[in-house]
Write a protein that holds these residues in place. Sequence first.
Motif, PDB file in Angstrom:
ATOM      1  N   UNK A 133       0.818  -1.214   0.000  1.00 25.22           N
ATOM      2  CA  UNK A 133       0.000   0.000   0.000  1.00 25.22           C
ATOM      3  C   UNK A 133       0.853   1.267   0.000  1.00 25.22           C
ATOM      4  N   UNK A 134       2.160   1.119   0.222  1.00 24.16           N
ATOM      5  CA  UNK A 134       3.066   2.274   0.216  1.00 24.16           C
ATOM      6  C   UNK A 134       3.692   2.515  -1.141  1.00 24.16           C
ATOM      7  N   UNK A 135       3.956   1.448  -1.888  1.00 27.12           N
ATOM      8  CA  UNK A 135       4.619   1.595  -3.199  1.00 27.12           C
ATOM      9  C   UNK A 135       3.629   1.758  -4.347  1.00 27.12           C
ATOM     10  N   UNK A 136       2.341   1.525  -4.092  1.00 23.01           N
ATOM     11  CA  UNK A 136       1.322   1.593  -5.152  1.00 23.01           C
ATOM     12  C   UNK A 136       0.633   2.954  -5.106  1.00 23.01           C
ATOM     13  N   UNK A 137       0.800   3.745  -6.163  1.00 21.25           N
ATOM     14  CA  UNK A 137       0.286   5.113  -6.161  1.00 21.25           C
ATOM     15  C   UNK A 137      -1.219   5.201  -6.425  1.00 21.25           C
ATOM     16  N   UNK A 138      -1.794   4.123  -6.960  1.00 17.47           N
ATOM     17  CA  UNK A 138      -3.238   4.079  -7.160  1.00 17.47           C
ATOM     18  C   UNK A 138      -3.669   2.614  -7.158  1.00 17.47           C
ATOM     19  N   UNK A 139      -4.976   2.384  -7.277  1.00 13.83           N
ATOM     20  CA  UNK A 139      -5.482   1.021  -7.164  1.00 13.83           C
ATOM     21  C   UNK A 139      -5.044   0.143  -8.320  1.00 13.83           C
ATOM     22  N   UNK A 140      -4.910   0.708  -9.506  1.00 14.98           N
ATOM     23  CA  UNK A 140      -4.443  -0.088 -10.634  1.00 14.98           C
ATOM     24  C   UNK A 140      -2.997  -0.529 -10.422  1.00 14.98           C
ATOM     25  N   UNK A 141      -2.177   0.361  -9.848  1.00 16.55           N
ATOM     26  CA  UNK A 141      -0.797  -0.007  -9.533  1.00 16.55           C
ATOM     27  C   UNK A 141      -0.773  -1.110  -8.476  1.00 16.55           C
ATOM     28  N   UNK A 142      -1.676  -1.044  -7.517  1.00 18.39           N
ATOM     29  CA  UNK A 142      -1.762  -2.086  -6.489  1.00 18.39           C
ATOM     30  C   UNK A 142      -2.077  -3.438  -7.135  1.00 18.39           C
ATOM     31  N   UNK A 143      -3.060  -3.439  -8.032  1.00 17.80           N
ATOM     32  CA  UNK A 143      -3.410  -4.673  -8.738  1.00 17.80           C
ATOM     33  C   UNK A 143      -2.226  -5.200  -9.542  1.00 17.80           C
ATOM     34  N   UNK A 144      -1.553  -4.285 -10.228  1.00 13.92           N
ATOM     35  CA  UNK A 144      -0.393  -4.669 -11.030  1.00 13.92           C
ATOM     36  C   UNK A 144       0.710  -5.259 -10.162  1.00 13.92           C
ATOM     37  N   UNK A 145       0.958  -4.648  -9.015  1.00 13.09           N
ATOM     38  CA  UNK A 145       2.002  -5.158  -8.131  1.00 13.09           C
ATOM     39  C   UNK A 145       1.640  -6.524  -7.551  1.00 13.09           C
ATOM     40  N   UNK A 146       0.367  -6.752  -7.269  1.00 17.52           N
ATOM     41  CA  UNK A 146      -0.054  -8.081  -6.809  1.00 17.52           C
ATOM     42  C   UNK A 146       0.237  -9.133  -7.875  1.00 17.52           C
ATOM     43  N   UNK A 147       0.009  -8.789  -9.152  1.00 18.25           N
ATOM     44  CA  UNK A 147       0.306  -9.734 -10.233  1.00 18.25           C
ATOM     45  C   UNK A 147       1.809  -9.974 -10.342  1.00 18.25           C
ATOM     46  N   UNK A 148       2.592  -8.914 -10.167  1.00 23.21           N
ATOM     47  CA  UNK A 148       4.047  -9.074 -10.221  1.00 23.21           C
ATOM     48  C   UNK A 148       4.547  -9.939  -9.068  1.00 23.21           C
ATOM     49  N   UNK A 149       3.975  -9.761  -7.887  1.00 24.66           N
ATOM     50  CA  UNK A 149       4.335 -10.619  -6.768  1.00 24.66           C
ATOM     51  C   UNK A 149       3.975 -12.072  -7.080  1.00 24.66           C
ATOM     52  N   UNK A 150       2.795 -12.272  -7.689  1.00 19.63           N
ATOM     53  CA  UNK A 150       2.355 -13.634  -8.033  1.00 19.63           C
ATOM     54  C   UNK A 150       3.304 -14.292  -9.025  1.00 19.63           C
ATOM     55  N   UNK A 151       3.907 -13.503  -9.901  1.00 20.10           N
ATOM     56  CA  UNK A 151       4.827 -14.070 -10.897  1.00 20.10           C
ATOM     57  C   UNK A 151       6.070 -14.663 -10.244  1.00 20.10           C
ATOM     58  N   UNK A 152       6.339 -14.294  -8.990  1.00 14.32           N
ATOM     59  CA  UNK A 152       7.493 -14.821  -8.270  1.00 14.32           C
ATOM     60  C   UNK A 152       7.179 -16.148  -7.580  1.00 14.32           C
ATOM     61  N   UNK A 153       5.902 -16.525  -7.541  1.00 11.74           N
ATOM     62  CA  UNK A 153       5.455 -17.710  -6.815  1.00 11.74           C
ATOM     63  C   UNK A 153       5.210 -18.896  -7.747  1.00 11.74           C
ATOM     64  N   UNK A 154       5.526 -20.077  -7.248  1.00  9.93           N
ATOM     65  CA  UNK A 154       5.105 -21.295  -7.905  1.00  9.93           C
ATOM     66  C   UNK A 154       3.584 -21.438  -7.763  1.00  9.93           C
ATOM     67  N   UNK A 155       2.965 -22.178  -8.691  1.00  7.99           N
ATOM     68  CA  UNK A 155       1.567 -22.541  -8.490  1.00  7.99           C
ATOM     69  C   UNK A 155       1.473 -23.335  -7.182  1.00  7.99           C
ATOM     70  N   UNK A 156       0.553 -22.935  -6.338  1.00  8.81           N
ATOM     71  CA  UNK A 156       0.413 -23.559  -5.027  1.00  8.81           C
ATOM     72  C   UNK A 156       1.216 -22.866  -3.940  1.00  8.81           C
ATOM     73  N   UNK A 157       2.095 -21.930  -4.323  1.00 10.51           N
ATOM     74  CA  UNK A 157       2.860 -21.169  -3.340  1.00 10.51           C
ATOM     75  C   UNK A 157       1.992 -20.135  -2.651  1.00 10.51           C
ATOM     76  N   UNK A 158       2.478 -19.588  -1.560  1.00  5.19           N
ATOM     77  CA  UNK A 158       1.675 -18.703  -0.721  1.00  5.19           C
ATOM     78  C   UNK A 158       2.237 -17.287  -0.653  1.00  5.19           C
ATOM     79  N   UNK A 159       1.322 -16.329  -0.688  1.00  6.94           N
ATOM     80  CA  UNK A 159       1.606 -14.932  -0.371  1.00  6.94           C
ATOM     81  C   UNK A 159       1.108 -14.667   1.048  1.00  6.94           C
TER      82      UNK A 159
END
Length: 261
Positions: free
Chosen positions: A165-191
């Motif tokens: 919530x600190x690095x995302x300047x708007x809600x679309x950036x927040x959504x985008x960052x969540x997807x980028x975080x997901x790209x670092x995870x294996x299927x079945x991995x946890x955030x």
Amino acid sequence: MDPSLHKHYHDEEFDPKGLVDTYFCDENFPLIDESVGFPLKKLHETFSSGRVRGDTLIDISSGPAVYQLLSASDIFKEIIVIEFSDPSIQELEKWLKNDPETPDWSYAAKALCDLEGNREEWQVKEDKVRRVVKQVVKWDVSKDKPLDPVVLPQVDCVISFWCLHLISKDKEAYRSNLRKFASLLKIGGHLLLFGVLNGTYYMIGEHKFFSLTFDEKFLREALRDAGYVIEHMDVLPSRKGCDLVDGEHLVYVIARKEREV
């Protein structure tokens, strides 16, 4: 004050030592039970339950914070830390080298040992974190591929600690960052996500910094759209014991990556 005029986390005026000294290392901070006690308890419960395990964890958190890694270092063989600002990276690398001029994390380490029933082991905990952190990498928020040219393998777990919530300047950036975080995870991995609901700012010294405002409904939708399934969510009202922050609720989420997006 217009939130658009607030400074942002990765600004050059960001003081990483001031951040952690104020919010995480000072046991007299009025909200220390929220900023330290709450996450330590939740991570201890999560890891001790066995529901989140694996070999490699990526940490994406606020400033040169390390106390969120104390429990993780008992579970994961390797930890990769991602940070957003050069000063934070420098401060973290000093701590990893046991530099005495870095913030004192003994309060958090002792608090975790109390949860585990062995207060005498707090220095051992810190040393273990130093051993299992294998890499510190910069995330450039201005890039579509923020880790470029570094390429990391997908891992079993990502901790995002008081930062999305600190690095995302708007809600679309927040959504985008969540997807980028997901790209670092294996299927079945946890955030494992810690955040603040309906906040607008936090203070470091005399500087007021931006915090993205959103509610629980938005968070649930954003996680779902980024390919996660929410396995657990805690929402805790803030006591609002000081004027350094103004979030209404703390939130902790255990989300499993179900699909690529």
